[in-house]
Motif scaffolding. Structure first.
Motif, short mmCIF file in Angstrom:
data_model
loop_
_atom_site.label_atom_id
_atom_site.label_comp_id
_atom_site.label_asym_id
_atom_site.label_seq_id
_atom_site.Cartn_x
_atom_site.Cartn_y
_atom_site.Cartn_z
N GLY A 163 -1.62 -0.20 -13.64
CA GLY A 163 -0.91 1.21 -13.37
C GLY A 163 -0.10 1.96 -14.32
O GLY A 163 0.08 1.28 -15.49
N TRP B 73 2.40 7.46 -11.36
CA TRP B 73 2.72 7.05 -10.00
C TRP B 73 4.12 8.06 -9.59
O TRP B 73 4.11 8.55 -8.42
CB TRP B 73 3.23 5.43 -9.86
CG TRP B 73 2.22 4.67 -9.93
CD1 TRP B 73 0.86 4.75 -9.61
CD2 TRP B 73 2.22 3.20 -10.10
NE1 TRP B 73 0.41 3.57 -9.77
CE2 TRP B 73 1.08 2.75 -10.13
CE3 TRP B 73 3.48 2.37 -10.50
CZ2 TRP B 73 0.83 1.26 -10.42
CZ3 TRP B 73 2.99 1.17 -10.81
CH2 TRP B 73 1.90 0.65 -10.65
N ARG C 260 3.06 14.01 -3.32
CA ARG C 260 3.02 13.57 -1.63
C ARG C 260 4.22 14.25 -1.11
O ARG C 260 4.08 14.84 -0.07
CB ARG C 260 2.75 12.15 -1.67
CG ARG C 260 2.39 11.83 -0.27
CD ARG C 260 2.27 10.31 -0.19
NE ARG C 260 1.65 10.01 1.03
CZ ARG C 260 1.62 8.76 1.34
NH1 ARG C 260 2.15 7.70 0.80
NH2 ARG C 260 1.11 8.38 2.75
N THR D 62 -2.80 12.62 -1.87
CA THR D 62 -2.81 11.77 -3.14
C THR D 62 -3.64 10.73 -3.23
O THR D 62 -3.72 10.09 -2.32
CB THR D 62 -1.42 11.58 -3.55
OG1 THR D 62 -0.89 10.45 -2.69
CG2 THR D 62 -0.25 12.66 -3.66
N ALA E 104 -4.00 7.23 -5.74
CA ALA E 104 -3.55 6.66 -6.86
C ALA E 104 -4.52 5.53 -7.07
O ALA E 104 -5.07 4.72 -6.48
CB ALA E 104 -2.23 5.68 -6.17
N GLY F 289 -3.22 2.05 -7.62
CA GLY F 289 -1.61 2.14 -7.09
C GLY F 289 -1.55 1.47 -5.86
O GLY F 289 -2.46 1.19 -4.96
N THR F 290 -0.26 1.59 -5.13
CA THR F 290 0.19 1.12 -3.84
C THR F 290 0.61 2.08 -2.82
O THR F 290 0.62 1.95 -1.81
CB THR F 290 1.18 0.02 -3.99
OG1 THR F 290 2.37 0.54 -4.45
CG2 THR F 290 0.65 -1.27 -4.88
N GLU F 291 0.77 3.16 -3.47
CA GLU F 291 1.48 4.36 -2.44
C GLU F 291 0.49 5.52 -2.68
O GLU F 291 0.34 6.02 -3.78
CB GLU F 291 2.83 4.59 -2.65
CG GLU F 291 3.67 3.53 -2.65
CD GLU F 291 5.19 3.88 -2.60
OE1 GLU F 291 5.75 4.81 -1.76
OE2 GLU F 291 5.98 3.19 -3.78
N GLY F 292 0.19 6.25 -1.45
CA GLY F 292 -0.70 7.41 -1.58
C GLY F 292 -1.34 7.74 -0.32
O GLY F 292 -1.53 6.67 0.57
N TYR G 242 -4.39 7.81 -0.36
CA TYR G 242 -5.48 6.81 -0.72
C TYR G 242 -4.98 6.11 -2.05
O TYR G 242 -4.79 6.74 -2.81
CB TYR G 242 -6.84 7.46 -1.01
CG TYR G 242 -7.97 6.14 -1.25
CD1 TYR G 242 -8.59 5.73 -0.18
CD2 TYR G 242 -8.17 5.93 -2.68
CE1 TYR G 242 -9.62 4.67 -0.47
CE2 TYR G 242 -8.89 4.77 -2.98
CZ TYR G 242 -9.83 4.14 -1.89
OH TYR G 242 -10.57 3.15 -2.09
N ALA G 243 -4.70 4.79 -1.81
CA ALA G 243 -4.21 3.96 -2.94
C ALA G 243 -4.93 2.83 -2.99
O ALA G 243 -5.22 2.14 -1.94
CB ALA G 243 -2.72 3.69 -2.74
N GLU H 75 -5.42 -1.13 -5.28
CA GLU H 75 -5.01 -1.89 -6.23
C GLU H 75 -6.14 -2.33 -7.10
O GLU H 75 -7.41 -2.36 -6.50
CB GLU H 75 -4.25 -3.31 -5.63
CG GLU H 75 -3.12 -2.93 -5.10
CD GLU H 75 -2.19 -4.23 -4.92
OE1 GLU H 75 -2.51 -5.19 -5.58
OE2 GLU H 75 -1.52 -4.14 -4.11
#
Length: 394
Positions: A111, A116, A123, A129, A131, A134-137, A139-140, A142
């Motif tokens: 990341g 981020w 957002r 958003t 990502a 990423g872990t937040e969004g 659609y995120a 890992e």
């Protein structure tokens, strides 16, 4: 001979490793991607734009997703508003973002905190958003692997399927039975207009169909082209030892691949040695000046005349194998005694028929997104192999 055989075996193994990883990843993500794409279609219909960005090699993903949405490869599809904001992404997002927009941030497997932070800013202002990773969004996801090359290849498949699927949602909403040139990709679409909710499961299945097509193509390349890839890599390695550099070029999505390959050479993953390389596709002032004053057929030729030395390597990336500006540059490269390498689609086109490349490598397919996804695996494996050779491990 032993080195060549060992390198071929390593290349074949690395190509096939990607298949299991990709199929496992998309079997989990396909339903979420189908849902996310439905929201994308709704935002586009409300006047939203796709704003993409990344840093280093991941800026080329923003370039790639932008050109795919603005200039679709299937004739007759609408041009959708998309921008690559990588050069100054945080100020640009702050200045131009609207709540109906879609914001897509790219980064390495671990990341990118600056990416981020910008996604969170977007957002908070109402944007959808992505990502990646990423872990937040909205659609995120890992990263499914710590390998930066394989990670980037999976993300390319992901945004290609988003582009393909957005058009299906549009057409299903607005045209009912008429799905145009993309009908062969989506045989499940019926003859009567219906709500898009019922499509989600079918779209998820179509995404997996595309991933399996990629696996088939990689397996074909591993079987038919691994030796050629290995021999090309050995020849490139020898030119680099003599003080040469890679001169890489391509059009459209292939331009972004040329940029990515060049960046992978000069800004490689941790632990790799840097390799001298330039991308002629990363020169907008030169490209537009030559296209305006001479013509688009000379955009790479003119630059190659200025940049090339006899010990260099010309690397052409072309899905068709027939682009006139690619052919012109390869013809000039041969006159100047450069080593010529070409990553091609379809049957190799005129580049293969005219024997303009010392090492043509063909992805035998007639659909551009699948060709590009497989070509990314090829040049990434070549980059890995150049590192192996520099360490004397082949």
């Amino acid at each position: 001979m032993a080195t060549a055989c060992k390198l071929t075996s390593q290349i074949e193994e690395r190509l096939l490793q990607r298949n299991q990883l990709c199929e496992s990843f998309f079997s989990r993500e396909a339903p979420r991607l189908a849902e996310a794409c439905r929201e994308m279609s709704e935002r586009f219909l409300r006047g939203g734009r796709l704003l993409a960005f990344g840093r280093g090699p991941y800026a080329t993903d923003a370039q790639h997703v932008s050109v795919e949405f603005v200039h679709p490869v299937i004739v007759g599809k609408r041009a959708l508003p998309a921008l690559d904001l990588s050069m100054l992404f945080r100020p640009w997002i702050g200045a131009i973002l609207r709540p109906e927009d879609i914001v897509m941030g790219f980064g390495p497997p671990e990341g990118d905190p600056e990416v981020w932070a910008t996604l969170l800013q977007a957002r908070a202002r109402g944007a959808m958003t992505f990502a990646l990773p990423g872990t937040e969004g909205s659609y995120a996801v890992e990263a499914a692997t710590h390998d930066p090359f394989m990670h980037q290849e999976m993300i390319e498949i992901l945004y290609h399927t988003l582009w393909e699927t957005v058009h299906v949602y549009f057409e299903h909403r607005e045209l009912g039975h008429d799905v145009g040139a993309s009908e062969f990709l989506y045989p499940f679409l019926g003859r009567e207009k219906q709500g898009t909710t019922d499509l989600v499961g079918e779209v998820a299945a179509s995404i997996m169909m595309k991933v399996r097509d990629d696996s088939r193509l990689r397996a074909q390349v591993a079987r038919d082209e691994a030796e050629q890839i290995g021999n090309a890599t050995l020849a490139i390695h020898e030119r680099l030892r003599r003080g040469g550099k890679l001169i890489i070029f391509g059009n459209g999505g292939s331009a972004t691949d040329a940029n990515d390959f060049a960046i992978d050479c000069v800004l490689p993953p941790a632990g790799y040695q840097s390799i001298p390389a330039v991308s002629l596709s990363l020169e907008p002032a030169n490209i537009t000046a030559v296209a305006n004053d001479i013509g688009s057929d000379a955009i790479f030729l003119r630059q190659l005349i200025a940049q090339a030395r006899p010990e260099d390597v010309a690397v052409a990336i072309s899905t068709s194998g027939g682009s006139r500006n690619i052919i012109a540059a390869l013809e000039e490269a041969r006159k100047r005694k450069l080593l010529t390498v070409a990553l091609l689609g379809y049957d190799g086109g005129e580049i293969k028929r005219q024997r303009l490349a010392d090492f043509p490598m063909v992805v035998n397919c007639d659909y551009i997104p699948r060709i590009q996804e497989t070509q990314a695996s090829i040049y990434h494996v070549m980059r890995e192999s150049l590192e192996v050779l520099s360490r004397g491990q082949a």
